[in-house]
Design a protein around this motif. Structure first.
Motif, PDB file in Angstrom:
ATOM      1  N   THR A   1      43.485  15.806  34.464  1.00 62.29           N
ATOM      2  CA  THR A   1      43.582  14.552  33.713  1.00 62.29           C
ATOM      3  C   THR A   1      44.819  13.651  34.466  1.00 62.29           C
ATOM      4  OG1 THR A   1      42.633  15.158  31.722  1.00 62.29           O
ATOM      5  CG2 THR A   1      43.708  13.030  31.799  1.00 62.29           C
ATOM      6  N   GLU A   2      45.970  14.212  34.593  1.00 61.77           N
ATOM      7  CA  GLU A   2      46.973  13.826  35.098  1.00 61.77           C
ATOM      8  C   GLU A   2      47.044  13.092  36.480  1.00 61.77           C
ATOM      9  OE1 GLU A   2      50.343  16.310  34.598  1.00 61.77           O
ATOM     10  OE2 GLU A   2      50.828  15.669  32.579  1.00 61.77           O
ATOM     11  N   ASN A   3      45.997  14.117  37.333  1.00 61.35           N
ATOM     12  CA  ASN A   3      45.707  13.643  38.800  1.00 61.35           C
ATOM     13  C   ASN A   3      44.618  12.630  38.801  1.00 61.35           C
ATOM     14  OD1 ASN A   3      46.016  14.524  41.489  1.00 61.35           O
ATOM     15  ND2 ASN A   3      43.898  15.146  41.346  1.00 61.35           N
ATOM     16  N   GLU A   4      43.925  12.479  37.988  1.00 58.71           N
ATOM     17  CA  GLU A   4      42.969  11.567  37.891  1.00 58.71           C
ATOM     18  C   GLU A   4      43.524  10.029  37.493  1.00 58.71           C
ATOM     19  OE1 GLU A   4      39.876  12.283  35.304  1.00 58.71           O
ATOM     20  OE2 GLU A   4      39.106  14.133  36.484  1.00 58.71           O
ATOM     21  N   SER A   5      44.562  10.167  36.694  1.00 56.57           N
ATOM     22  CA  SER A   5      45.367   8.895  36.312  1.00 56.57           C
ATOM     23  C   SER A   5      46.262   8.587  37.398  1.00 56.57           C
ATOM     24  CB  SER A   5      46.394   9.453  35.092  1.00 56.57           C
ATOM     25  OG  SER A   5      45.530   9.722  33.793  1.00 56.57           O
ATOM     26  N   TYR A   6      46.800   9.460  37.944  1.00 59.45           N
ATOM     27  CA  TYR A   6      47.582   9.058  39.285  1.00 59.45           C
ATOM     28  C   TYR A   6      46.684   8.553  40.401  1.00 59.45           C
ATOM     29  CZ  TYR A   6      50.335   9.492  43.558  1.00 59.45           C
ATOM     30  OH  TYR A   6      50.787   9.295  44.877  1.00 59.45           O
ATOM     31  N   GLU A   7      45.601   8.966  40.498  1.00 54.09           N
ATOM     32  CA  GLU A   7      44.643   8.306  41.589  1.00 54.09           C
ATOM     33  C   GLU A   7      44.303   7.004  41.004  1.00 54.09           C
ATOM     34  OE1 GLU A   7      41.732  11.111  42.014  1.00 54.09           O
ATOM     35  OE2 GLU A   7      42.831  12.500  43.520  1.00 54.09           O
ATOM     36  N   ARG A   8      43.917   6.854  39.640  1.00 55.81           N
ATOM     37  CA  ARG A   8      43.587   5.502  39.436  1.00 55.81           C
ATOM     38  C   ARG A   8      44.657   4.541  39.443  1.00 55.81           C
ATOM     39  NH1 ARG A   8      40.991   8.158  35.213  1.00 55.81           N
ATOM     40  NH2 ARG A   8      42.777   7.944  33.774  1.00 55.81           N
ATOM     41  N   ASN A   9      45.951   4.733  38.979  1.00 58.15           N
ATOM     42  CA  ASN A   9      47.272   4.053  38.977  1.00 58.15           C
ATOM     43  C   ASN A   9      47.476   3.513  40.794  1.00 58.15           C
ATOM     44  OD1 ASN A   9      47.692   4.031  36.410  1.00 58.15           O
ATOM     45  ND2 ASN A   9      49.155   6.028  36.721  1.00 58.15           N
ATOM     46  N   GLU A  10      47.143   4.450  41.775  1.00 52.75           N
ATOM     47  CA  GLU A  10      47.444   4.174  42.763  1.00 52.75           C
ATOM     48  C   GLU A  10      46.304   3.168  43.406  1.00 52.75           C
ATOM     49  OE1 GLU A  10      49.881   5.110  45.207  1.00 52.75           O
ATOM     50  OE2 GLU A  10      50.700   5.822  43.243  1.00 52.75           O
ATOM     51  N   ALA A  11      45.331   3.246  43.148  1.00 50.35           N
ATOM     52  CA  ALA A  11      43.971   2.249  43.268  1.00 50.35           C
ATOM     53  C   ALA A  11      44.377   1.170  42.836  1.00 50.35           C
ATOM     54  CB  ALA A  11      42.628   3.104  42.865  1.00 50.35           C
ATOM     55  N   ILE A  12      44.955   0.937  41.534  1.00 52.20           N
ATOM     56  CA  ILE A  12      45.391  -0.163  40.888  1.00 52.20           C
ATOM     57  C   ILE A  12      46.518  -0.953  41.618  1.00 52.20           C
ATOM     58  CG2 ILE A  12      46.516  -1.435  38.760  1.00 52.20           C
ATOM     59  CD1 ILE A  12      44.901   0.838  37.161  1.00 52.20           C
ATOM     60  N   LYS A  13      47.348   0.013  42.054  1.00 58.28           N
ATOM     61  CA  LYS A  13      48.534  -0.528  43.138  1.00 58.28           C
ATOM     62  C   LYS A  13      47.951  -1.179  44.235  1.00 58.28           C
ATOM     63  CE  LYS A  13      52.229   2.524  41.172  1.00 58.28           C
ATOM     64  NZ  LYS A  13      53.168   3.614  41.478  1.00 58.28           N
ATOM     65  N   ARG A  14      46.920  -0.587  45.060  1.00 60.03           N
ATOM     66  CA  ARG A  14      46.640  -0.994  46.254  1.00 60.03           C
ATOM     67  C   ARG A  14      45.779  -2.469  46.010  1.00 60.03           C
ATOM     68  NH1 ARG A  14      45.324   4.592  46.746  1.00 60.03           N
ATOM     69  NH2 ARG A  14      43.195   4.120  46.260  1.00 60.03           N
ATOM     70  N   ASP A  15      45.026  -2.449  44.641  1.00 63.91           N
ATOM     71  CA  ASP A  15      44.494  -3.607  44.418  1.00 63.91           C
ATOM     72  C   ASP A  15      45.417  -4.886  44.250  1.00 63.91           C
ATOM     73  OD1 ASP A  15      42.005  -5.095  43.834  1.00 63.91           O
ATOM     74  OD2 ASP A  15      42.478  -5.062  41.683  1.00 63.91           O
ATOM     75  N   ILE A  16      46.387  -4.555  43.421  1.00 65.32           N
ATOM     76  CA  ILE A  16      47.238  -5.460  43.106  1.00 65.32           C
ATOM     77  C   ILE A  16      47.966  -5.994  44.237  1.00 65.32           C
ATOM     78  CG2 ILE A  16      49.731  -5.980  42.164  1.00 65.32           C
ATOM     79  CD1 ILE A  16      48.681  -3.965  39.813  1.00 65.32           C
ATOM     80  N   SER A  17      48.526  -4.998  45.323  1.00 61.71           N
ATOM     81  CA  SER A  17      49.024  -5.690  46.557  1.00 61.71           C
ATOM     82  C   SER A  17      48.202  -6.133  47.282  1.00 61.71           C
ATOM     83  CB  SER A  17      49.245  -4.297  47.427  1.00 61.71           C
ATOM     84  OG  SER A  17      50.000  -4.778  48.612  1.00 61.71           O
ATOM     85  N   LYS A  18      46.730  -5.988  47.575  1.00 60.00           N
ATOM     86  CA  LYS A  18      45.640  -6.643  47.999  1.00 60.00           C
ATOM     87  C   LYS A  18      45.546  -7.997  47.625  1.00 60.00           C
ATOM     88  CE  LYS A  18      40.794  -6.809  49.246  1.00 60.00           C
ATOM     89  NZ  LYS A  18      39.872  -5.970  49.087  1.00 60.00           N
TER      90      LYS A  18
END
Length: 303
Positions: free
Chosen positions: A137-154
């Motif tokens: 679950t933590e790994n999935e949350s980390y991957e989601r957070n990283e995807a959100i960070k990339r989206d925010i940066s974009k």
């Protein structure tokens, strides 16, 4: 007896279902309590209170209050029936949930009894399975957070690009307007100042003259340029802006004021020194005229 992962998973599912049922029963019980409290509340005004009300307000229209009271009673009766129906539905739902919970508890007890000898091993394996689940679950949350960070940066890059384009367009519009106003005032005898805008900074450049008069003249040019190209409803220029500007330029500025369809308020001194056409513009548009005999305040602060 060896325990398979499937058996551990089955126990985990039992416990998760039990947790869900307990939460659901608690939620239904809370709703039941709220409805029971609502049924007990009496909204209509008792007759004895109505009699007391007439003691303080003899002229009150009792009949109207009684009509309203009857209306409230009718509404309360309708609501009571609806609440009773809701109450019965929730009671049935609570009974069904409690039955499911009781059956599930028996299943869990039977399951644990069948592995009584390996109970410690069962608990250890269950604990490891829980840790595995948490890590996944933590790994999935980390991957989601990283995807959100990339989206925010974009999105930030896209916003910065749009802001840059908007500022560039705004810069062109204002500079074009500055040139237009400057041409009206100086008829190509003086070069227009230039505004340089970027997202975080700006410059307002006039390489030909950096004196006080030029600074005030450039400020007026900028004001009029923005005024002409925006929804700004009016501008105000005080007399000190005109002090160091040459008379022909001031005359052309006043003529520009006069040509505008929007409101411009100015204070100006020594109107008599300007040419006749400009003096007429000032006189025709003057709202307040002041001199030594007509001061703005009772006390003349210049003396």
């Amino acid at each position: 007896m060896n325990l398979e992962e499937g058996e551990i998973l089955a126990l985990k599912e039992y416990r998760e279902e039990k947790s869900y049922l307990v939460r659901k029963i608690t939620s239904v019980a809370n709703r039941l309590n709220r409805i029971e409290r609502n049924i007990k509340n009496e909204f209509p005004l008792p007759n004895e209170n109505l009699e007391k009300l007439t003691e303080f307000f003899p002229n009150i229209k009792v009949k109207k209050i009684e009509d309203i009271n009857k209306f409230h009673i009718n509404i309360s009766q309708i609501l009571d029936k609806q609440l009773e129906n809701s109450l019965n539905v929730l009671k049935d739902e609570k009974r069904i949930l409690e039955t499911r919970l009781s059956d599930l508890d028996r299943k869990i007890d039977d399951f644990l009894y069948s592995f009584e000898e390996d109970n410690e091993l069962l608990n250890n394996l269950n604990s490891l399975y829980q840790k595995k689940y948490i890590l996944e679950t933590e790994n999935e949350s980390y991957e989601r957070n990283e995807a959100i960070k990339r989206d925010i940066s974009k999105k930030k890059d896209e916003i910065d690009k749009i802001k840059g384009q908007t500022v560039s367009e705004l810069n062109q519009i204002i500079n074009k307007s500055i040139k237009k106003v400057n041409q009206f005032i100086y008829q190509s005898t003086k070069k227009a100042p230039q505004l340089k805008l970027d997202i975080n900074n700006y410059e307002y450049i006039n390489n030909e003259n950096t004196g006080t008069g030029a600074a005030y003249k450039n400020l007026i040019l900028f004001d009029l340029a923005v005024f002409e190209t925006s929804e700004l409803p009016f501008i105000i220029h005080d007399s000190f802006l005109f002090k160091n500007i040459e008379i022909p330029a001031i005359e052309r500025i006043i003529e520009f004021y006069s040509s505008s369809v929007k409101q411009i308020f100015i204070a100006i001194d020594e109107a008599q020194k300007y040419k006749e056409e400009v003096k007429n513009i000032i006189q025709q548009n003057a709202i307040v005229l002041l001199d030594e005999s007509k001061t703005l305040f009772v006390k003349d602060w210049s003396k």
